[in-house]
Design an enzyme around this catalytic site. Structure first.
Site, PDB file in Angstrom:
ATOM      1  N   SER A 145      13.754 -43.285   3.312  1.00 37.88           N
ATOM      2  CA  SER A 145      14.326 -42.397   2.592  1.00 37.88           C
ATOM      3  C   SER A 145      15.942 -42.637   2.617  1.00 37.88           C
ATOM      4  O   SER A 145      16.256 -43.246   3.715  1.00 37.88           O
ATOM      5  CB  SER A 145      13.819 -41.081   3.404  1.00 37.88           C
ATOM      6  OG  SER A 145      14.818 -40.057   2.840  1.00 37.88           O
ATOM      7  N   TYR A 158      12.529 -35.172  10.618  1.00 37.81           N
ATOM      8  CA  TYR A 158      12.645 -36.040   9.336  1.00 37.81           C
ATOM      9  C   TYR A 158      13.561 -37.136   9.438  1.00 37.81           C
ATOM     10  O   TYR A 158      13.033 -38.318   9.338  1.00 37.81           O
ATOM     11  CB  TYR A 158      12.931 -35.263   8.036  1.00 37.81           C
ATOM     12  CG  TYR A 158      12.246 -36.122   6.797  1.00 37.81           C
ATOM     13  CD1 TYR A 158      11.088 -36.003   6.496  1.00 37.81           C
ATOM     14  CD2 TYR A 158      13.206 -36.349   6.023  1.00 37.81           C
ATOM     15  CE1 TYR A 158      10.440 -36.924   5.579  1.00 37.81           C
ATOM     16  CE2 TYR A 158      12.794 -37.101   4.768  1.00 37.81           C
ATOM     17  CZ  TYR A 158      11.649 -37.217   4.528  1.00 37.81           C
ATOM     18  OH  TYR A 158      11.166 -38.194   3.461  1.00 37.81           O
TER      19      TYR A 158
HETATM   20  N1  LIG Z   1      10.094 -37.128  -2.718  1.00 35.45           N
HETATM   21  C1  LIG Z   1      10.974 -37.289  -2.413  1.00 35.45           C
HETATM   22  O1  LIG Z   1      12.169 -36.649  -2.528  1.00 35.45           O
HETATM   23  C2  LIG Z   1      11.220 -38.548  -1.196  1.00 35.45           C
HETATM   24  C3  LIG Z   1      12.316 -38.853  -0.675  1.00 35.45           C
HETATM   25  C4  LIG Z   1      12.569 -39.844   0.063  1.00 35.45           C
HETATM   26  C5  LIG Z   1      11.240 -40.381   0.636  1.00 35.45           C
HETATM   27  N2  LIG Z   1      10.082 -39.800   0.364  1.00 35.45           N
HETATM   28  C6  LIG Z   1       8.919 -40.302   1.007  1.00 35.45           C
HETATM   29  O2  LIG Z   1       8.103 -40.838   0.368  1.00 35.45           O
HETATM   30  C7  LIG Z   1       6.954 -40.873   0.778  1.00 35.45           C
HETATM   31  C8  LIG Z   1       5.685 -40.283  -0.173  1.00 35.45           C
HETATM   32  O3  LIG Z   1       5.997 -38.872  -0.467  1.00 35.45           O
HETATM   33  P1  LIG Z   1       5.848 -38.385  -1.864  1.00 35.45           P
HETATM   34  O4  LIG Z   1       7.334 -37.738  -2.303  1.00 35.45           O
HETATM   35  O5  LIG Z   1       5.215 -39.098  -2.782  1.00 35.45           O
HETATM   36  O6  LIG Z   1       5.106 -36.896  -1.311  1.00 35.45           O
HETATM   37  P2  LIG Z   1       3.612 -36.669  -1.814  1.00 35.45           P
HETATM   38  O7  LIG Z   1       3.324 -35.287  -0.797  1.00 35.45           O
HETATM   39  O8  LIG Z   1       3.375 -36.370  -3.231  1.00 35.45           O
HETATM   40  O9  LIG Z   1       2.695 -37.661  -1.479  1.00 35.45           O
HETATM   41  C9  LIG Z   1       2.527 -38.067   0.034  1.00 35.45           C
HETATM   42  C10 LIG Z   1       1.141 -38.557   0.332  1.00 35.45           C
HETATM   43  O10 LIG Z   1       0.988 -38.906   1.464  1.00 35.45           O
HETATM   44  C11 LIG Z   1      -0.328 -38.160   1.916  1.00 35.45           C
HETATM   45  N3  LIG Z   1      -0.429 -38.079   3.478  1.00 35.45           N
HETATM   46  C12 LIG Z   1       0.431 -37.182   4.284  1.00 35.45           C
HETATM   47  N4  LIG Z   1       0.215 -37.234   5.584  1.00 35.45           N
HETATM   48  C13 LIG Z   1      -1.047 -38.367   5.633  1.00 35.45           C
HETATM   49  C14 LIG Z   1      -1.681 -38.689   6.699  1.00 35.45           C
HETATM   50  N5  LIG Z   1      -1.289 -38.327   8.078  1.00 35.45           N
HETATM   51  N6  LIG Z   1      -2.339 -39.677   6.528  1.00 35.45           N
HETATM   52  C15 LIG Z   1      -2.684 -40.235   5.392  1.00 35.45           C
HETATM   53  N7  LIG Z   1      -2.119 -39.881   4.011  1.00 35.45           N
HETATM   54  C16 LIG Z   1      -1.324 -38.671   4.387  1.00 35.45           C
HETATM   55  C17 LIG Z   1      -0.476 -36.843   1.158  1.00 35.45           C
HETATM   56  O11 LIG Z   1      -1.568 -36.392   1.439  1.00 35.45           O
HETATM   57  C18 LIG Z   1       0.168 -37.417  -0.125  1.00 35.45           C
HETATM   58  O12 LIG Z   1      -0.933 -37.743  -1.067  1.00 35.45           O
HETATM   59  C19 LIG Z   1       6.674 -40.147   2.088  1.00 35.45           C
HETATM   60  O13 LIG Z   1       7.016 -41.209   3.251  1.00 35.45           O
HETATM   61  C20 LIG Z   1       8.222 -39.364   1.903  1.00 35.45           C
HETATM   62  O14 LIG Z   1       8.920 -39.197   3.204  1.00 35.45           O
HETATM   63  C21 LIG Z   1       9.923 -38.840  -0.554  1.00 35.45           C
END
Ligand SMILES: NC(=O)c1ccc[n+]([C@@H]2O[C@H](COP(=O)([O-])OP(=O)(O)OC[C@H]3O[C@@H](n4cnc5c(N)ncnc54)[C@H](O)[C@@H]3O)[C@@H](O)[C@H]2O)c1
Length: 275
Positions: A145, A158
C-alpha cells in the site's frame, strides 16, 4: 517476466473474492493464464471463478485463511497438483484497521499483522520453493500500500503490516534475482473497493459518520481495481521492486524520498486537528 501473453502460464491470487484480487485474477486470465484463487469468502470466490471460466480458462478455487500456514500450504499443494506450475504469485489478501495504537486492542493489532504481513510470508513459504526449483522465469507480487512507505497517525497497525510487506519484498527481490524470479511490492493509493466498508475502526474517529465520509471519499476518488490490475501487470513487465499505483501514491512516494519531513509535518497537523 514478459506478461504480454500469459498463455500456458499459471497465476495464483489470494483474496480473489473481491476488489484488487478479483480484478488481477481476471486480468491474468484475459492474457491467457490459467488461474488458482483462494479467499475466505466462498460466494465471492465462485463469482470470480465463473467470470474466469466464461473466458475459457481453467480455474481452481480453494477456501483459505491466509493467516493460517497449514491452509496456505495445502492450497499450494493442490495448485501444483492440479495445474502443475506457478508463474505469478499474487499475495493480495488483506484487511483494513483504523485507530491509534492505544485505541486498537492488542488482539486486533495481531490480527492485521497475521493477515496482511504473515499472509504474504505464508504465500512465499508455501509456493516459492517449487517456483524456484522449476527454473522458469516467475514473479511474486505482494500487495502492500501507499501506507507501506507513507505513515500517518491513526493507522498504526495497518502501517506496521504494510511497511513490513515493502521491506520483505525489497529484500526478497535481491535474494531471488539469481533464480529469474522478480518480486514487486504494489503500493496503491485510494482504490474504490469493499475494504473501506469492511475496515474495523477504533477510537474517537470510529463514529458511523466518519466511516460514511470515508466510504464516500473512496467512491468519489473512483480509482478502480481493474486499473490497479493493469498497473500490476506493467510493474511485473518492468520488474519494478516498489510500484506505487495511482497519482497520489506516486506523489507520496517521491515526496517522502525527497522531503521526508513533509509526511511528519502533515501527520502532526492531522493529530492536532483531531484533538
Ligand atoms: N482499496 C484500497 O484503497 C487499497 C489501497 C492500498 C492497498 N490495498 C490492499 O489491497 C489488497 C486487496 O484489498 P482490496 O482493496 O481489494 O479489498 P477487498 O476487501 O475488496 O478484498 C480483500 C479480499 O481479501 C479477502 N481476505 C481478507 N482476509 C483474508 C484472509 N485471512 N484469508 C483469505 N482472504 C482474506 C477478503 O475476503 C476479500 O475478498 C489488501 O492487501 C489491501 O490492504 C487496498
Amino acid at each position: 517476466m514478459n506478461v504480454k501473453s500469459l498463455c500456458g502460464k499459471v497465476g495464483v491470487v489470494t483474496g480473489a473474492a473481491s476488489g484488487i484480487g478479483r480484478a488481477t485474477a481476471i486480468e491474468m486470465a484475459s492474457r491467457g493464464a490459467d488461474i488458482a484463487i483462494c479467499d475466505l469468502d466462498r460466494a465471492g470466490l465462485q463469482e470470480t471463478a465463473a467470470t474466469i471460466e466464461a473466458m475459457g480458462r481453467h480455474v481452481y478455487t480453494h477456501d483459505v485463511d491466509v493467516s493460517e500456514y497449514d491452509f496456505v500450504q495445502s492450497f499450494a499443494d493442490a495448485v501444483f497438483g492440479t495445474l502443475g506450475r506457478v508463474d505469478i504469485l499474487v499475495n493480495n489478501a488483506g484487511i483494513g484497521v483504523g485507530g491509534a495504537l492505544l485505541d486498537v486492542p492488542l488482539e486486533e493489532f495481531r490480527h492485521v499483522v497475521e493477515i496482511n504481513l504473515m499472509g504474504v510470508v505464508h504465500g512465499c513459504y508455501a509456493f516459492l520453493p517449487r517456483m524456484r526449483d522449476a527454473g522458469n522465469p516467475a514473479h511474486v507480487v505482494n500487495i502492500a500500500s501507499m501506507a507501506g512507505f507513507w505513515a500517518m497517525p491513526g493507522m498504526t497497525s495497518y502501517h506496521a503490516s504494510k511497511f513490513g510487506v515493502v521491506g520483505l519484498s525489497s529484500s526478497l527481490a535481491d535474494e531471488l534475482a539469481r533464480y529469474q524470479i522478480g518480486v514487486t511490492a504494489i503500493c496503491p493509493g485510494i482504490i474504490n473497493t469493499a475494504i473501506v466498508r469492511s475496515s474495523r475502526m477504533f477510537g474517537p474517529n470510529a463514529s458511523k459518520e466518519n466511516i460514511k465520509r470515508g466510504v464516500e471519499a473512496f467512491e468519489r476518488r473512483g480509482y478502480t481495481p481493474e486499473r490497479v490490475a493493469r498497473n500490476i501487470m506493467k510493474a511485473v513487465q518492468r520488474n519494478r521492486v516498489i510500484a506505487p499505483v495511482s497519482p497520489e501514491a506516486w506523489i507520496g512516494y517521491y515526496v517522502q524520498r525527497i522531503a521526508p519531513w513533509i509526511p511528519r509535518l502533515l501527520g502532526r497537523k492531522v493529530t492536532k486537528r483531531a484533538q
